[in-house]
Motif scaffolding. Structure first.
Motif, PDB file in Angstrom:
ATOM      1  N   TYR A  35     -25.255 -21.314  -7.309  1.00 43.18           N
ATOM      2  CA  TYR A  35     -26.415 -20.422  -7.299  1.00 43.18           C
ATOM      3  C   TYR A  35     -25.979 -18.975  -7.536  1.00 43.18           C
ATOM      4  O   TYR A  35     -26.607 -18.243  -8.293  1.00 43.18           O
ATOM      5  CB  TYR A  35     -27.161 -20.535  -5.971  1.00 43.18           C
ATOM      6  CG  TYR A  35     -28.359 -19.626  -5.888  1.00 43.18           C
ATOM      7  CD1 TYR A  35     -29.550 -19.970  -6.509  1.00 43.18           C
ATOM      8  CD2 TYR A  35     -28.302 -18.420  -5.204  1.00 43.18           C
ATOM      9  CE1 TYR A  35     -30.657 -19.135  -6.450  1.00 43.18           C
ATOM     10  CE2 TYR A  35     -29.394 -17.578  -5.131  1.00 43.18           C
ATOM     11  CZ  TYR A  35     -30.573 -17.945  -5.759  1.00 43.18           C
ATOM     12  OH  TYR A  35     -31.661 -17.115  -5.702  1.00 43.18           O
ATOM     13  N   GLY A  36     -24.911 -18.583  -6.888  1.00 41.65           N
ATOM     14  CA  GLY A  36     -24.413 -17.224  -7.054  1.00 41.65           C
ATOM     15  C   GLY A  36     -23.934 -16.944  -8.466  1.00 41.65           C
ATOM     16  O   GLY A  36     -24.131 -15.842  -8.996  1.00 41.65           O
ATOM     17  N   ILE A  37     -23.316 -17.920  -9.108  1.00 38.40           N
ATOM     18  CA  ILE A  37     -22.823 -17.727 -10.476  1.00 38.40           C
ATOM     19  C   ILE A  37     -23.978 -17.631 -11.459  1.00 38.40           C
ATOM     20  O   ILE A  37     -24.001 -16.752 -12.325  1.00 38.40           O
ATOM     21  CB  ILE A  37     -21.861 -18.868 -10.863  1.00 38.40           C
ATOM     22  CG1 ILE A  37     -20.544 -18.724 -10.100  1.00 38.40           C
ATOM     23  CG2 ILE A  37     -21.590 -18.872 -12.360  1.00 38.40           C
ATOM     24  CD1 ILE A  37     -19.609 -19.893 -10.261  1.00 38.40           C
ATOM     25  N   PHE A  38     -24.938 -18.520 -11.344  1.00 42.66           N
ATOM     26  CA  PHE A  38     -25.994 -18.584 -12.356  1.00 42.66           C
ATOM     27  C   PHE A  38     -27.195 -17.685 -12.053  1.00 42.66           C
ATOM     28  O   PHE A  38     -27.852 -17.221 -12.971  1.00 42.66           O
ATOM     29  CB  PHE A  38     -26.457 -20.027 -12.548  1.00 42.66           C
ATOM     30  CG  PHE A  38     -25.399 -20.879 -13.180  1.00 42.66           C
ATOM     31  CD1 PHE A  38     -24.996 -20.658 -14.486  1.00 42.66           C
ATOM     32  CD2 PHE A  38     -24.791 -21.894 -12.462  1.00 42.66           C
ATOM     33  CE1 PHE A  38     -24.015 -21.433 -15.070  1.00 42.66           C
ATOM     34  CE2 PHE A  38     -23.812 -22.681 -13.042  1.00 42.66           C
ATOM     35  CZ  PHE A  38     -23.415 -22.449 -14.348  1.00 42.66           C
ATOM     36  N   MET A  46     -25.646  -8.164   2.431  1.00 41.91           N
ATOM     37  CA  MET A  46     -24.383  -8.890   2.304  1.00 41.91           C
ATOM     38  C   MET A  46     -23.812  -8.667   0.898  1.00 41.91           C
ATOM     39  O   MET A  46     -23.897  -9.557   0.044  1.00 41.91           O
ATOM     40  CB  MET A  46     -24.585 -10.377   2.573  1.00 41.91           C
ATOM     41  CG  MET A  46     -25.020 -10.672   3.991  1.00 41.91           C
ATOM     42  SD  MET A  46     -25.069 -12.413   4.346  1.00 41.91           S
ATOM     43  CE  MET A  46     -23.352 -12.781   4.490  1.00 41.91           C
ATOM     44  N   PRO A  47     -23.213  -7.517   0.654  1.00 43.15           N
ATOM     45  CA  PRO A  47     -22.706  -7.233  -0.689  1.00 43.15           C
ATOM     46  C   PRO A  47     -21.543  -8.139  -1.098  1.00 43.15           C
ATOM     47  O   PRO A  47     -21.246  -8.275  -2.280  1.00 43.15           O
ATOM     48  CB  PRO A  47     -22.269  -5.769  -0.606  1.00 43.15           C
ATOM     49  CG  PRO A  47     -22.066  -5.497   0.834  1.00 43.15           C
ATOM     50  CD  PRO A  47     -23.007  -6.407   1.564  1.00 43.15           C
ATOM     51  N   MET A  48     -20.907  -8.783  -0.130  1.00 45.75           N
ATOM     52  CA  MET A  48     -19.805  -9.695  -0.450  1.00 45.75           C
ATOM     53  C   MET A  48     -20.283 -10.844  -1.347  1.00 45.75           C
ATOM     54  O   MET A  48     -19.545 -11.343  -2.181  1.00 45.75           O
ATOM     55  CB  MET A  48     -19.214 -10.252   0.840  1.00 45.75           C
ATOM     56  CG  MET A  48     -18.072 -11.223   0.643  1.00 45.75           C
ATOM     57  SD  MET A  48     -17.450 -11.896   2.175  1.00 45.75           S
ATOM     58  CE  MET A  48     -18.691 -13.100   2.560  1.00 45.75           C
ATOM     59  N   LEU A  49     -21.536 -11.240  -1.190  1.00 46.93           N
ATOM     60  CA  LEU A  49     -22.055 -12.363  -1.968  1.00 46.93           C
ATOM     61  C   LEU A  49     -22.340 -11.999  -3.427  1.00 46.93           C
ATOM     62  O   LEU A  49     -22.655 -12.873  -4.218  1.00 46.93           O
ATOM     63  CB  LEU A  49     -23.316 -12.929  -1.318  1.00 46.93           C
ATOM     64  CG  LEU A  49     -23.092 -13.658   0.008  1.00 46.93           C
ATOM     65  CD1 LEU A  49     -24.406 -14.124   0.578  1.00 46.93           C
ATOM     66  CD2 LEU A  49     -22.149 -14.820  -0.176  1.00 46.93           C
ATOM     67  N   VAL A  54     -15.885 -14.453  -4.964  1.00 49.25           N
ATOM     68  CA  VAL A  54     -16.364 -15.189  -3.793  1.00 49.25           C
ATOM     69  C   VAL A  54     -17.087 -16.459  -4.237  1.00 49.25           C
ATOM     70  O   VAL A  54     -16.927 -17.524  -3.639  1.00 49.25           O
ATOM     71  CB  VAL A  54     -17.283 -14.300  -2.923  1.00 49.25           C
ATOM     72  CG1 VAL A  54     -17.932 -15.101  -1.806  1.00 49.25           C
ATOM     73  CG2 VAL A  54     -16.500 -13.129  -2.357  1.00 49.25           C
ATOM     74  N   HIS A  55     -17.836 -16.358  -5.328  1.00 45.67           N
ATOM     75  CA  HIS A  55     -18.547 -17.542  -5.842  1.00 45.67           C
ATOM     76  C   HIS A  55     -17.553 -18.622  -6.272  1.00 45.67           C
ATOM     77  O   HIS A  55     -17.749 -19.804  -5.969  1.00 45.67           O
ATOM     78  CB  HIS A  55     -19.435 -17.163  -7.021  1.00 45.67           C
ATOM     79  CG  HIS A  55     -20.472 -16.145  -6.688  1.00 45.67           C
ATOM     80  ND1 HIS A  55     -20.999 -15.302  -7.617  1.00 45.67           N
ATOM     81  CD2 HIS A  55     -21.074 -15.832  -5.518  1.00 45.67           C
ATOM     82  CE1 HIS A  55     -21.875 -14.496  -7.049  1.00 45.67           C
ATOM     83  NE2 HIS A  55     -21.940 -14.809  -5.767  1.00 45.67           N
ATOM     84  N   PHE A  56     -16.511 -18.211  -6.970  1.00 42.88           N
ATOM     85  CA  PHE A  56     -15.519 -19.191  -7.411  1.00 42.88           C
ATOM     86  C   PHE A  56     -14.727 -19.756  -6.233  1.00 42.88           C
ATOM     87  O   PHE A  56     -14.361 -20.941  -6.237  1.00 42.88           O
ATOM     88  CB  PHE A  56     -14.591 -18.580  -8.457  1.00 42.88           C
ATOM     89  CG  PHE A  56     -15.276 -18.302  -9.759  1.00 42.88           C
ATOM     90  CD1 PHE A  56     -15.887 -19.318 -10.467  1.00 42.88           C
ATOM     91  CD2 PHE A  56     -15.342 -17.015 -10.263  1.00 42.88           C
ATOM     92  CE1 PHE A  56     -16.531 -19.080 -11.669  1.00 42.88           C
ATOM     93  CE2 PHE A  56     -15.975 -16.754 -11.464  1.00 42.88           C
ATOM     94  CZ  PHE A  56     -16.578 -17.790 -12.166  1.00 42.88           C
TER      95      PHE A  56
END
Length: 88
Positions: A35-38, A46-49, A54-56
């Motif tokens: 979800y984060g990648i696409f 939560m800027p880390m997301l 982090v997604h990978f």
């Protein structure tokens, strides 16, 4: 003490349930990583997301957990089939 066939099957089913419970967070990590990648999270709290690394990492860790769960389930399913087909 010898275990009966039903006790062995119940024990295997219990182990399969535990593997499914342990495997669930891996599925969530893979889903969140994809979800984060696409789509991207876009969460200001939560800027880390928003970091693609982090997604990978989520995909990698979740994939390893899911792979472990898959192999363990196949082993338990094979054992269950052997117990069911055992004639003694």
């Amino acid at each position: 003490m010898q275990q009966t066939k039903q006790q062995k099957l119940a024990d295997i089913q219990k182990k399969m349930t535990m593997v499914a419970v342990i495997d669930f967070p891996g599925t969530l990590l893979v889903a969140a990583g994809l979800y984060g990648i696409f789509s991207g999270f876009g969460i200001e709290t939560m800027p880390m997301l928003d970091n693609s690394n982090v997604h990978f990492a989520m995909l990698g860790v979740g994939g390893v957990i899911m792979l472990w769960g898959l192999t363990k389930m196949f082993q338990l399913a094979k054992l269950k089939q052997q117990v069911e087909n055992d004639e003694s």
